[in-house]
Design a protein around this motif. Structure first.
Motif, short mmCIF file in Angstrom:
data_model
loop_
_atom_site.label_atom_id
_atom_site.label_comp_id
_atom_site.label_asym_id
_atom_site.label_seq_id
_atom_site.Cartn_x
_atom_site.Cartn_y
_atom_site.Cartn_z
N LYS A 80 1.57 10.44 -20.34
CA LYS A 80 0.30 9.63 -19.72
C LYS A 80 1.02 9.54 -18.06
N ASP A 81 0.14 9.52 -17.15
CA ASP A 81 0.26 9.36 -15.75
C ASP A 81 0.40 7.83 -15.49
N HIS A 82 1.65 7.87 -14.29
CA HIS A 82 1.62 6.57 -13.91
C HIS A 82 1.85 6.87 -12.51
N GLY A 83 1.40 5.74 -11.68
CA GLY A 83 1.50 5.63 -10.21
C GLY A 83 1.05 4.48 -9.58
N VAL A 84 1.56 4.28 -8.38
CA VAL A 84 1.09 3.37 -7.66
C VAL A 84 1.05 3.61 -6.22
N ALA A 85 0.14 2.84 -5.14
CA ALA A 85 0.00 3.54 -3.89
C ALA A 85 -0.07 2.66 -2.92
N ASP A 86 0.01 2.86 -1.46
CA ASP A 86 -0.33 1.97 -0.36
C ASP A 86 -0.63 2.77 0.70
N TRP A 87 -1.49 2.39 1.67
CA TRP A 87 -1.66 2.91 3.01
C TRP A 87 -0.78 2.22 4.03
N LEU A 88 -0.29 3.14 4.99
CA LEU A 88 0.97 2.68 5.84
C LEU A 88 0.25 2.98 7.25
N ALA A 89 -0.21 1.85 7.96
CA ALA A 89 -0.98 2.44 9.50
C ALA A 89 0.29 3.23 10.33
N GLN A 90 0.11 4.07 11.12
CA GLN A 90 0.95 4.48 12.01
C GLN A 90 1.52 3.71 12.91
N GLU A 91 0.51 2.58 13.26
CA GLU A 91 0.97 1.48 14.19
C GLU A 91 2.13 0.80 13.88
N ALA A 92 1.93 0.59 12.46
CA ALA A 92 2.92 -0.31 11.65
C ALA A 92 4.29 0.40 11.66
N ASP A 105 10.68 1.60 3.25
CA ASP A 105 10.59 0.28 2.68
C ASP A 105 9.39 0.28 1.71
N THR A 106 8.16 1.01 1.90
CA THR A 106 7.01 1.12 1.22
C THR A 106 7.44 1.90 0.11
N ASN A 107 7.78 2.93 0.28
CA ASN A 107 8.44 3.94 -0.86
C ASN A 107 9.15 3.33 -1.81
N ASP A 108 10.34 2.41 -1.22
CA ASP A 108 11.06 1.69 -2.22
C ASP A 108 10.37 0.89 -2.94
N PHE A 275 -2.38 11.93 5.04
CA PHE A 275 -2.57 11.38 6.11
C PHE A 275 -4.24 11.28 6.64
N ASP A 276 -4.43 10.12 6.95
CA ASP A 276 -5.93 10.04 7.11
C ASP A 276 -6.22 9.74 8.75
N GLY A 277 -6.49 10.57 9.51
CA GLY A 277 -6.45 10.30 10.91
C GLY A 277 -7.58 9.44 11.22
N ILE A 281 -6.65 3.21 14.83
CA ILE A 281 -6.67 4.08 16.01
C ILE A 281 -5.64 5.05 15.89
N LYS A 282 -4.42 5.01 15.21
CA LYS A 282 -3.62 6.09 15.13
C LYS A 282 -3.60 6.79 13.81
N GLY A 283 -4.33 6.21 12.66
CA GLY A 283 -4.32 7.06 11.88
C GLY A 283 -3.40 6.25 10.54
N ALA A 284 -3.40 6.65 9.36
CA ALA A 284 -2.53 5.94 8.42
C ALA A 284 -2.17 6.88 7.20
N HIS A 285 -0.64 6.56 6.81
CA HIS A 285 -0.19 7.41 5.86
C HIS A 285 -0.48 6.88 4.48
N TYR A 286 -0.82 7.79 3.38
CA TYR A 286 -1.02 7.24 2.26
C TYR A 286 0.33 7.73 1.40
N ILE A 287 0.92 6.69 0.62
CA ILE A 287 2.29 7.16 0.08
C ILE A 287 2.02 6.75 -1.43
N ARG A 288 2.35 7.43 -2.30
CA ARG A 288 2.16 7.35 -3.77
C ARG A 288 2.99 7.94 -4.55
N PRO A 289 4.08 7.12 -4.91
CA PRO A 289 5.13 7.61 -6.18
C PRO A 289 4.36 7.81 -7.44
#
Length: 311
Positions: A80-92, A105-108, A275-277, A281-289
């Protein structure tokens, strides 16, 4: 002259940050990984009774040997699949001060959430009476629980180790059971007879208990999890209950091996990024382990559960 504190403006330390972490997860040492190529498939189990036959091996000078065959049965797994995710703004990322590293830190953080969920799944299996063969479990109650007037912890553990069809090589304690067990007078007296037993602070160590019972390892389930629902005040409980299990664990399961249970994995843990531009303003990165798994008991008689070892 101005006061010293007026000569300095507080800034963020770059050599110190505080982050709570769960104690080391023990699930891989209980149900080790088995990498598979398909999401679901079958594997062979050799017929147990065939390997333990007491046969007539006598032969006459010109006689043919008595013939005995063996067989296999099929068992299945399905991951069975397992995963969690978050959006991380390039500005951050651009505005983060040391020692913060938003991507790391987000990936960890997300991987820690996956670890907690996996530890919970394995704990629920290893400490469930239904995971064990009939006769390979006991539920202690009242004065028979460790620390009670009629308890017998040495016999409890010895029975558990030897009742495992393949003699157990691993003891697993929930931390509440371990804290009481390691201070019991019977245990302290027993480990004193073991060469080099230190009994620092009047408590037996995991190494000393392993040596006493002649097992390879003693594992302590110390991890916690937040039981509160999202948005409520945090409330923490232990992932492992007040139980103890004796298991035979093969660290590297493979062909013609035996072990209490395994974790079938088709996709190993990996972090996927996008990545979603259009975000911010600068887009955001989608991180999903993410990964997939099937935690499965494959030899229920290669373990023994002591349920409710302590009150």
């Amino acid at each position: 002259m101005p006061e010293p504190r007026a000569m300095h403006k507080d800034a963020i330390l770059t050599n110190l940050s505080l982050k709570y972490r769960n104690d080391a997860m023990i699930w891989p040492l209980i149900m080790p990984l088995v990498k598979v190529n398909k999401r679901s498939d079958s594997f062979y189990e050799y017929n147990k009774a065939d390997s333990f036959k007491l046969v007539d091996d006598a032969m006459g000078p010109k006689a043919l040997a008595n013939e005995y065959d063996w067989g296999v049965a099929e068992k299945n797994y399905s991951v069975k699949d397992h995963g969690v995710a978050d959006w991380l703004a390039q500005e951050a990322i651009d505005n983060a001060d040391n020692p913060l590293q938003p991507e790391i830190d987000t990936n960890d953080f997300l991987n820690m959430l996956l670890d907690i969920a996996q530890e919970k799944r394995v704990a629920a299996i290893a400490f469930a009476a239904g995971s064990y063969s009939s006769g390979n479990k006991v539920q202690l109650a009242g004065n028979d629980q460790w620390g009670g007037s009629t308890d017998d912890p040495i016999d409890d553990i010895q029975t558990a180790i030897e009742a495992s069809f393949q003699r157990a090589n691993t003891l697993v304690f929930g931390v509440d059971a371990w804290v009481k067990f390691r201070k019991l007078p019977e245990i302290l007296d027993a480990v004193k007879a073991v060469a080099g037993a230190s009994l620092r602070g009047g408590m037996a160590s995991g190494q000393e208990v392993a040596q006493l019972f002649e097992v390879e390892r003693v594992l302590i389930g110390r991890s916690r999890y937040n039981t509160a629902k999202q948005g409520q005040a945090a409330s923490y409980s232990r992932l492992w209950g007040k139980h103890c299990a004796a298991l035979y664990v093969e660290p590297n399961p493979g062909i013609r091996t035996i072990t209490f249970g395994v974790t079938f994995v088709e996709s190993l843990r990996a972090t996927y990024r996008d990545f979603d531009g259009k975000r911010g303003i600068k887009g955001a990165h989608y991180i999903r382990p993410a990964w997939n798994s099937d935690e499965k008991v494959i030899a229920s008689d290669c373990g023994y559960l002591i349920e409710d070892a302590v009150a």
